[in-house]
Write a protein that holds these residues in place. Structure first.
Motif, short mmCIF file in Angstrom:
data_model
loop_
_atom_site.label_atom_id
_atom_site.label_comp_id
_atom_site.label_asym_id
_atom_site.label_seq_id
_atom_site.Cartn_x
_atom_site.Cartn_y
_atom_site.Cartn_z
N TRP A 55 -5.54 -34.39 -70.58
CA TRP A 55 -5.80 -34.88 -69.23
C TRP A 55 -4.88 -34.16 -68.26
O TRP A 55 -3.82 -33.71 -68.64
N PRO A 56 -5.20 -34.06 -67.00
CA PRO A 56 -6.39 -34.57 -66.33
C PRO A 56 -7.55 -33.58 -66.41
O PRO A 56 -7.36 -32.40 -66.68
N VAL A 57 -8.73 -34.10 -66.16
CA VAL A 57 -9.95 -33.30 -66.04
C VAL A 57 -10.59 -33.62 -64.70
O VAL A 57 -10.10 -34.48 -63.96
N ARG A 58 -11.66 -32.96 -64.40
CA ARG A 58 -12.34 -33.15 -63.10
C ARG A 58 -13.05 -34.50 -63.09
O ARG A 58 -14.27 -34.60 -63.22
N HIS A 59 -12.29 -35.54 -62.89
CA HIS A 59 -12.81 -36.90 -62.94
C HIS A 59 -13.56 -37.22 -61.64
O HIS A 59 -13.09 -36.91 -60.56
N PRO A 60 -14.71 -37.87 -61.73
CA PRO A 60 -15.51 -38.17 -60.54
C PRO A 60 -14.81 -39.08 -59.54
O PRO A 60 -15.14 -39.08 -58.36
N SER A 61 -13.82 -39.84 -59.97
CA SER A 61 -13.12 -40.73 -59.03
C SER A 61 -12.50 -39.95 -57.88
O SER A 61 -12.49 -40.42 -56.74
N PRO A 83 -13.69 -28.81 -65.36
CA PRO A 83 -14.94 -29.56 -65.27
C PRO A 83 -15.63 -29.78 -66.61
O PRO A 83 -16.56 -30.57 -66.71
N ASP A 84 -15.17 -29.10 -67.64
CA ASP A 84 -15.86 -29.14 -68.94
C ASP A 84 -14.89 -29.38 -70.09
O ASP A 84 -14.64 -28.48 -70.90
N ARG A 97 -21.08 -37.17 -65.67
CA ARG A 97 -20.96 -35.73 -65.90
C ARG A 97 -21.44 -34.90 -64.72
O ARG A 97 -21.05 -33.75 -64.57
N GLN A 98 -22.28 -35.43 -63.88
CA GLN A 98 -22.81 -34.70 -62.72
C GLN A 98 -22.57 -35.51 -61.44
O GLN A 98 -23.51 -35.97 -60.79
N LEU A 100 -21.78 -34.80 -58.44
CA LEU A 100 -22.30 -34.31 -57.16
C LEU A 100 -23.68 -34.90 -56.86
O LEU A 100 -24.07 -35.01 -55.69
N LEU A 101 -24.41 -35.29 -57.89
CA LEU A 101 -25.71 -35.92 -57.68
C LEU A 101 -25.57 -37.31 -57.07
O LEU A 101 -26.55 -37.85 -56.55
N TRP A 102 -24.37 -37.87 -57.10
CA TRP A 102 -24.15 -39.24 -56.63
C TRP A 102 -23.62 -39.30 -55.21
O TRP A 102 -23.40 -40.39 -54.68
N VAL A 103 -23.34 -38.17 -54.60
CA VAL A 103 -22.82 -38.17 -53.23
C VAL A 103 -23.87 -37.63 -52.28
O VAL A 103 -24.68 -36.77 -52.63
#
Length: 104
Positions: A55-61, A83-84, A97-98, A100-103
C-alpha cells in the motif's frame, strides 16, 4: 465510506460535508489519512493492515473526495499511485476498479 458518499450524496444532502456534533465526518477522515497515504513513512504506529508494503495504491476514495471536496492535492496523489496492484490481497481490497466511471 467514500463510495457511499459518492453514490448517495445529492445537492440537498451532501454526505461529504456531513459532520457529527463533535466534528467527525468523512471530509475530516480523508484529510487525516491523506498525509499517510502520500508518505506512509509518516505513519508512527505499527503497520495496521495486511501487506502494508503493498500500500498505498490508486484508491478511489482519493478520486471521489478530490472531486467532491475540490481538493486538487487528492487528485494529484491519486494520479501518482499504482493503478494496477498485483498482490491478490490488495486487489481483493481494491473495491472499485474503474472509479472514473463513477464521477460526472
Amino acid at each position: 465510506m467514500c463510495a457511499v458518499c459518492q453514490i448517495l450524496s445529492t445537492s440537498d444532502d451532501d454526505l461529504w460535508r456531513f459532520k457529527l456534533d463533535d466534528g467527525r465526518g468523512i471530509e475530516r477522515a480523508v484529510a487525516f489519512m491523506f498525509p499517510f497515504i502520500a508518505d506512509k513513512r509518516k505513519w508512527t504506529r505499527p503497520p495496521d493492515v495486511m501487506y502494508f508494503d503493498g500500500w498505498p495504491v490508486r484508491h478511489p476514495s482519493l478520486l471521489f473526495a478530490g472531486v467532491a471536496l475540490d481538493r486538487p492535492e487528492y487528485l494529484d496523489l491519486w494520479r501518482r499511485l499504482d493503478p494496477d496492484p498485483t498482490v491478490d490481497e490488495i486487489v481483493r481490497n481494491y473495491p472499485i476498479r474503474q472509479p472514473l466511471l463513477w464521477v460526472s
